[in-house]
Design a protein around this motif. Structure first.
Motif, mmCIF file in Angstrom:
data_model
loop_
_atom_site.group_PDB
_atom_site.id
_atom_site.type_symbol
_atom_site.label_atom_id
_atom_site.label_comp_id
_atom_site.label_asym_id
_atom_site.label_seq_id
_atom_site.Cartn_x
_atom_site.Cartn_y
_atom_site.Cartn_z
ATOM 1 N N SER A 1 -13.770 10.885 -24.866
ATOM 2 C CA SER A 1 -12.593 11.587 -25.388
ATOM 3 C C SER A 1 -12.947 12.879 -26.118
ATOM 4 O O SER A 1 -12.096 13.768 -26.228
ATOM 5 C CB SER A 1 -11.784 10.659 -26.309
ATOM 6 N N VAL A 2 -14.182 13.007 -26.624
ATOM 7 C CA VAL A 2 -14.521 14.243 -27.345
ATOM 8 C C VAL A 2 -14.990 15.356 -26.416
ATOM 9 O O VAL A 2 -15.010 16.521 -26.822
ATOM 10 C CB VAL A 2 -15.589 14.024 -28.453
ATOM 11 N N LEU A 3 -15.349 15.036 -25.175
ATOM 12 C CA LEU A 3 -15.852 16.073 -24.277
ATOM 13 C C LEU A 3 -14.844 17.210 -24.054
ATOM 14 O O LEU A 3 -15.202 18.387 -24.180
ATOM 15 C CB LEU A 3 -16.287 15.452 -22.951
ATOM 16 N N PRO A 4 -13.567 16.920 -23.742
ATOM 17 C CA PRO A 4 -12.624 18.033 -23.598
ATOM 18 C C PRO A 4 -12.368 18.771 -24.910
ATOM 19 O O PRO A 4 -12.073 19.966 -24.910
ATOM 20 C CB PRO A 4 -11.349 17.368 -23.062
ATOM 21 N N VAL A 5 -12.491 18.068 -26.033
ATOM 22 C CA VAL A 5 -12.331 18.716 -27.342
ATOM 23 C C VAL A 5 -13.447 19.742 -27.551
ATOM 24 O O VAL A 5 -13.206 20.885 -27.979
ATOM 25 C CB VAL A 5 -12.340 17.667 -28.480
ATOM 26 N N ILE A 6 -14.678 19.335 -27.246
ATOM 27 C CA ILE A 6 -15.810 20.255 -27.381
ATOM 28 C C ILE A 6 -15.615 21.469 -26.467
ATOM 29 O O ILE A 6 -15.817 22.616 -26.901
ATOM 30 C CB ILE A 6 -17.135 19.533 -27.054
ATOM 31 N N GLU A 7 -15.211 21.216 -25.228
ATOM 32 C CA GLU A 7 -15.022 22.328 -24.292
ATOM 33 C C GLU A 7 -13.958 23.301 -24.791
ATOM 34 O O GLU A 7 -14.138 24.528 -24.727
ATOM 35 C CB GLU A 7 -14.652 21.789 -22.910
ATOM 36 N N ALA A 8 -12.847 22.767 -25.301
ATOM 37 C CA ALA A 8 -11.761 23.626 -25.780
ATOM 38 C C ALA A 8 -12.181 24.418 -27.013
ATOM 39 O O ALA A 8 -11.909 25.621 -27.124
ATOM 40 C CB ALA A 8 -10.529 22.780 -26.082
ATOM 41 N N MET A 9 -12.854 23.752 -27.955
ATOM 42 C CA MET A 9 -13.289 24.449 -29.167
ATOM 43 C C MET A 9 -14.357 25.487 -28.848
ATOM 44 O O MET A 9 -14.369 26.578 -29.431
ATOM 45 C CB MET A 9 -13.804 23.434 -30.194
ATOM 46 N N ALA A 10 -15.253 25.154 -27.939
ATOM 47 C CA ALA A 10 -16.314 26.089 -27.554
ATOM 48 C C ALA A 10 -15.737 27.334 -26.883
ATOM 49 O O ALA A 10 -16.211 28.453 -27.105
ATOM 50 C CB ALA A 10 -17.308 25.400 -26.626
ATOM 51 N N ALA A 11 -14.691 27.147 -26.065
ATOM 52 C CA ALA A 11 -14.055 28.287 -25.407
ATOM 53 C C ALA A 11 -13.346 29.176 -26.416
ATOM 54 O O ALA A 11 -13.341 30.402 -26.294
ATOM 55 C CB ALA A 11 -13.063 27.792 -24.351
ATOM 56 N N ARG A 12 -12.770 28.554 -27.432
ATOM 57 C CA ARG A 12 -12.035 29.321 -28.441
ATOM 58 C C ARG A 12 -12.972 30.080 -29.372
ATOM 59 O O ARG A 12 -12.647 31.174 -29.839
ATOM 60 C CB ARG A 12 -11.145 28.376 -29.246
ATOM 61 N N ASP A 13 -14.137 29.490 -29.672
ATOM 62 C CA ASP A 13 -15.068 30.106 -30.615
ATOM 63 C C ASP A 13 -16.478 30.087 -30.029
ATOM 64 O O ASP A 13 -17.206 29.106 -30.165
ATOM 65 C CB ASP A 13 -15.040 29.349 -31.951
ATOM 66 N N PRO A 14 -16.893 31.173 -29.365
ATOM 67 C CA PRO A 14 -18.211 31.200 -28.705
ATOM 68 C C PRO A 14 -19.391 31.090 -29.667
ATOM 69 O O PRO A 14 -20.504 30.817 -29.221
ATOM 70 C CB PRO A 14 -18.225 32.558 -27.994
ATOM 71 N N ALA A 15 -19.161 31.278 -30.958
ATOM 72 C CA ALA A 15 -20.259 31.208 -31.919
ATOM 73 C C ALA A 15 -20.420 29.813 -32.537
ATOM 74 O O ALA A 15 -21.355 29.572 -33.290
ATOM 75 C CB ALA A 15 -20.049 32.237 -33.037
ATOM 76 N N LEU A 16 -19.523 28.892 -32.214
ATOM 77 C CA LEU A 16 -19.527 27.568 -32.833
ATOM 78 C C LEU A 16 -20.524 26.647 -32.153
ATOM 79 O O LEU A 16 -20.590 26.571 -30.930
ATOM 80 C CB LEU A 16 -18.125 26.962 -32.746
ATOM 81 N N SER A 17 -21.314 25.932 -32.968
ATOM 82 C CA SER A 17 -22.223 24.889 -32.456
ATOM 83 C C SER A 17 -21.661 23.528 -32.828
ATOM 84 O O SER A 17 -20.821 23.408 -33.730
ATOM 85 C CB SER A 17 -23.621 25.060 -33.057
ATOM 86 N N PHE A 18 -22.167 22.495 -32.149
ATOM 87 C CA PHE A 18 -21.636 21.146 -32.339
ATOM 88 C C PHE A 18 -22.767 20.152 -32.587
ATOM 89 O O PHE A 18 -23.828 20.242 -31.978
ATOM 90 C CB PHE A 18 -20.856 20.698 -31.094
ATOM 91 N N LEU A 19 -22.477 19.199 -33.452
ATOM 92 C CA LEU A 19 -23.317 18.017 -33.641
ATOM 93 C C LEU A 19 -22.463 16.819 -33.264
ATOM 94 O O LEU A 19 -21.374 16.629 -33.814
ATOM 95 C CB LEU A 19 -23.775 17.895 -35.092
ATOM 96 N N VAL A 20 -22.928 16.018 -32.321
ATOM 97 C CA VAL A 20 -22.229 14.796 -31.928
ATOM 98 C C VAL A 20 -23.088 13.608 -32.330
ATOM 99 O O VAL A 20 -24.257 13.523 -31.949
ATOM 100 C CB VAL A 20 -21.966 14.751 -30.403
ATOM 101 N N THR A 21 -22.514 12.723 -33.131
ATOM 102 C CA THR A 21 -23.213 11.483 -33.479
ATOM 103 C C THR A 21 -22.525 10.323 -32.770
ATOM 104 O O THR A 21 -21.298 10.288 -32.653
ATOM 105 C CB THR A 21 -23.221 11.227 -35.000
ATOM 106 N N THR A 22 -23.348 9.392 -32.287
ATOM 107 C CA THR A 22 -22.833 8.185 -31.658
ATOM 108 C C THR A 22 -23.627 6.994 -32.177
ATOM 109 O O THR A 22 -24.657 7.159 -32.835
ATOM 110 C CB THR A 22 -22.949 8.253 -30.117
#
Length: 199
Positions: free
Chosen positions: A65-86
């Motif tokens: 469920s977070v994969l499309p969220v990451i894609e959308a946020m990344a497209a909106r802000d090209p400078a944003l990095s992500f940390l995913v914990t599982t």
């Protein structure tokens, strides 16, 4: 602070010396990756420069469920990095397989630290996320309290609270307030979930 959060914090601290044995046993069963057990102690931070958004997705369903969220946020802000914990090996493997290749350099994965105060503090002090979100229903009081103490804005998205979980949390209202009170935004998946979370 009420008794329940203090008891949770003290209990986790007292159990900490035994947890490496528990983790090693899980690794022997294939439920942890032996070379990455240090991540469960909050170690191994490699914070990238710039803004960092943290997403915690407990297992496979939440990770999907977070994969499309990451894609959308990344497209909106090209400078944003992500940390995913599982919390599971299968969710880590799924993230590695499903993450689009062009996004991979912007996304770091770590196994979530166990809810021991010293380990959650080490994790947050190492990664220093600018904001974060938990997905669905996994609530770790010490980790969330540590994020709140550091002023990290947190959201709970697609939030679930089943009647059974509600009955358990209702017996520990102080601990529930610590776990839920640090969220600045809660987006529930249904009206029933919203009502239980609010109560």
């Amino acid at each position: 602070m009420s008794v329940a959060p203090l008891a949770w914090r003290a209990g986790a601290t007292l159990l900490a010396p035994l947890l490496p044995f528990h983790l090693a046993r899980r690794a022997r069963k294939g439920k942890e990756i032996a070379a990455r057990l240090h991540e469960r102690r909050g170690e191994g931070a490699e914070r990238p420069p710039g803004r960092l958004f943290w997403l915690h997705a407990a297992s496979v369903g939440e990770t999907l469920s977070v994969l499309p969220v990451i894609e959308a946020m990344a497209a909106r802000d090209p400078a944003l990095s992500f940390l995913v914990t599982t919390g599971t090996v299968t969710s880590a493997e799924l993230l590695a397989r499903r993450l689009p290749g062009e996004l991979a350099p912007r996304v770091a994965h770590r196994f979530a630290p166990l809810d021991v105060p010293a380990w959650t503090a080490r994790f947050l002090d190492g990664w220093r996320p600018d904001a974060g979100a938990f997905v669905e229903s996994e609530l770790w009081p010490n980790l969330l309290a540590a994020a709140a103490a550091r002023g990290v804005p947190m959201a709970l998205v697609n939030a679930r609270m089943s009647p059974r979980s509600f009955a358990r949390w209702r017996r520990m209202p102080g601990l529930a307030r610590v776990a839920l009170g640090g969220f600045r935004l809660v987006l529930a998946r249904s009206e029933g979930d919203a009502a239980r979370l609010a109560e």
